[in-house]
Enzyme design. Structure first.
Site, PDB file in Angstrom:
ATOM      1  CE  LYS A   7      -3.332   3.008   0.518  1.00 20.13           C
ATOM      2  NZ  LYS A   7      -4.214   3.349  -0.622  1.00 20.13           N
ATOM      3  CB  CYS A  46      -2.917   9.586  -4.404  1.00 21.95           C
ATOM      4  SG  CYS A  46      -4.414   9.371  -3.408  1.00 21.95           S
TER       5      CYS A  46
HETATM    6  O1  IRO Z   1      -7.337   6.896  -1.994  1.00 17.12           O
HETATM    7  C1  IRO Z   1      -6.319   6.194  -2.099  1.00 17.12           C
HETATM    8  O2  IRO Z   1      -5.675   5.791  -1.094  1.00 17.12           O
HETATM    9  C2  IRO Z   1      -5.871   5.920  -3.457  1.00 17.12           C
HETATM   10  C3  IRO Z   1      -4.565   6.069  -3.885  1.00 17.12           C
HETATM   11  I1  IRO Z   1      -3.042   6.551  -2.656  1.00 17.12           I
HETATM   12  C4  IRO Z   1      -4.234   5.894  -5.251  1.00 17.12           C
HETATM   13  O3  IRO Z   1      -3.089   6.045  -5.697  1.00 17.12           O
HETATM   14  N1  IRO Z   1      -5.240   5.580  -6.090  1.00 17.12           N
HETATM   15  C5  IRO Z   1      -6.508   5.413  -5.674  1.00 17.12           C
HETATM   16  O4  IRO Z   1      -7.384   5.108  -6.505  1.00 17.12           O
HETATM   17  N2  IRO Z   1      -6.821   5.583  -4.346  1.00 17.12           N
END
Ligand code: IRO
Length: 314
Positions: free
Chosen positions: A45, A132
């Site tokens: 993650k 993100c």
């Molecule tokens: O909301 C998130 O944690 C997230 C991340 I960092 C990302 O790179 N892509 C996404 O769809 N959700």
């Protein structure tokens, strides 16, 4: 004999399949399940400097054609993933994986996080998440070509270990040209195309309401919805990047056929997000079997025989 072996950044994997960061990779226990699954590798993650709870729930919903999420970077913090990675590297050196690193606060945190990895004993691959879409008030770094160049210049001034970047989807030929021109200035080992399509909106038919709580319902779209965009980004970046920069294809991989199409566009590894969330790690057994069947039907014995060889009509 047909093999699904994949070569990527100087390593050989039993097959090209991995999870996409964010799915089934928050804890050591989940990472162990991936390591013990039929996936060829896995990614952690995206980590921020400090651990984070993320956005309020509901923040991830499966849809008939994919998913919408606004997780907001929930994670256990860089120190957790770094300790886990160093332990894995020592105990199972023959099972290479990728550490994903992000930033919640912006430029300086990206740099600080990479400095912490540089100063650690971890020597494996890092995927720097520049895309993100779900941090309220913060843009996706890789949509700003100048900031991306500035960030990579800063990181390459001290970072000596192998890393690549996770990109958002681009939708314009000029944007493919521009991001490739930036990335080609650096000794990046790979790019990952694509992150979710940012800031989509899904409306529940029964209630006329949005389905996730953060940001008024806006969230990143994944799954079947995104495959044509993902394939275009894999193909466009493969055509433009230095040959030394390999591609991870992510987006809309539900079946062996989807995987095969990403490989035709030039991907070396393949990440599965939404479908892994829907199906669990057993998805990798199915995808391996389906992809193997396609190779056998077409008379290929290895991925190298068709990788990047998409035919066009001219
Ligand atoms: O909301 C998130 O944690 C997230 C991340 I960092 C990302 O790179 N892509 C996404 O769809 N959700």
């Amino acid at each position: 004999m047909t093999t699904l072996q994949a070569t990527f950044c100087g390593q050989t994997y039993d097959n090209p399949f991995m999870n996409a960061s964010g799915v089934h990779c928050m804890t050591t226990a989940e990472l162990d399940e991936l390591a013990n699954s039929a996936a060829g590798s896995f990614v952690t993650k995206s980590a921020t400097a400090d651990s984070r709870e993320g956005n309020p729930e509901p923040r991830y919903i499966n849809l008939a054609l994919g998913s919408i999420n606004s997780m907001g970077l929930p994670n256990l913090g860089l120190a957790y993933y770094l300790a886990d990675a160093i332990k894995r590297q020592t105990e199972t050196p023959d099972v290479p994986f990728i550490m994903s690193v992000a930033s919640y606060k912006g430029f300086d945190e990206y740099v600080d996080n990479m400095r912490q990895i540089q100063d650690s004993d971890y020597t494996g691959l890092v995927e720097l998440n520049l895309s993100c879409p779900n941090v309220p008030g913060k843009p996706q770094m890789a949509y700003d070509f100048e900031d991306t160049a500035r960030l990579l210049i800063e990181i390459f001034s001290f970072y000596t270990k192998p890393f690549g970047v996770k990109l958002p989807p681009y939708f314009d030929i000029q944007h493919f040209d521009k991001i490739a021109a930036v990335l080609n200035q650096f000794d990046l080992k790979f790019v990952n195309c694509i992150n979710s399509i940012g800031n989509g909106l899904y409306i529940d038919e029964a209630t006329d309401t949005v389905v996730i709580k953060p940001k008024g319902g806006f969230g990143g779209i994944g799954g079947e919805y995104v495959k044509p965009t993902a394939l275009a980004n894999v193909r466009a970046l493969k055509q433009r990047l230095n040959p030394s920069i390999e591609i991870i294809g992510t987006g809309g991989i539900l079946t062996g056929r989807d995987a095969y199409e990403h490989l035709l566009c030039g991907a070396s590894m393949l990440q599965v997000g939404t479908q892994l969330q829907k199906e669990g790690p057993a998805v990798f057994d199915r995808l391996n079997a389906e992809l193997r069947h396609i190779l056998e039907t077409k008379g290929y014995t290895s991925i190298a025989e068709f990788k990047g060889k998409l035919a066009t009509l001219d």
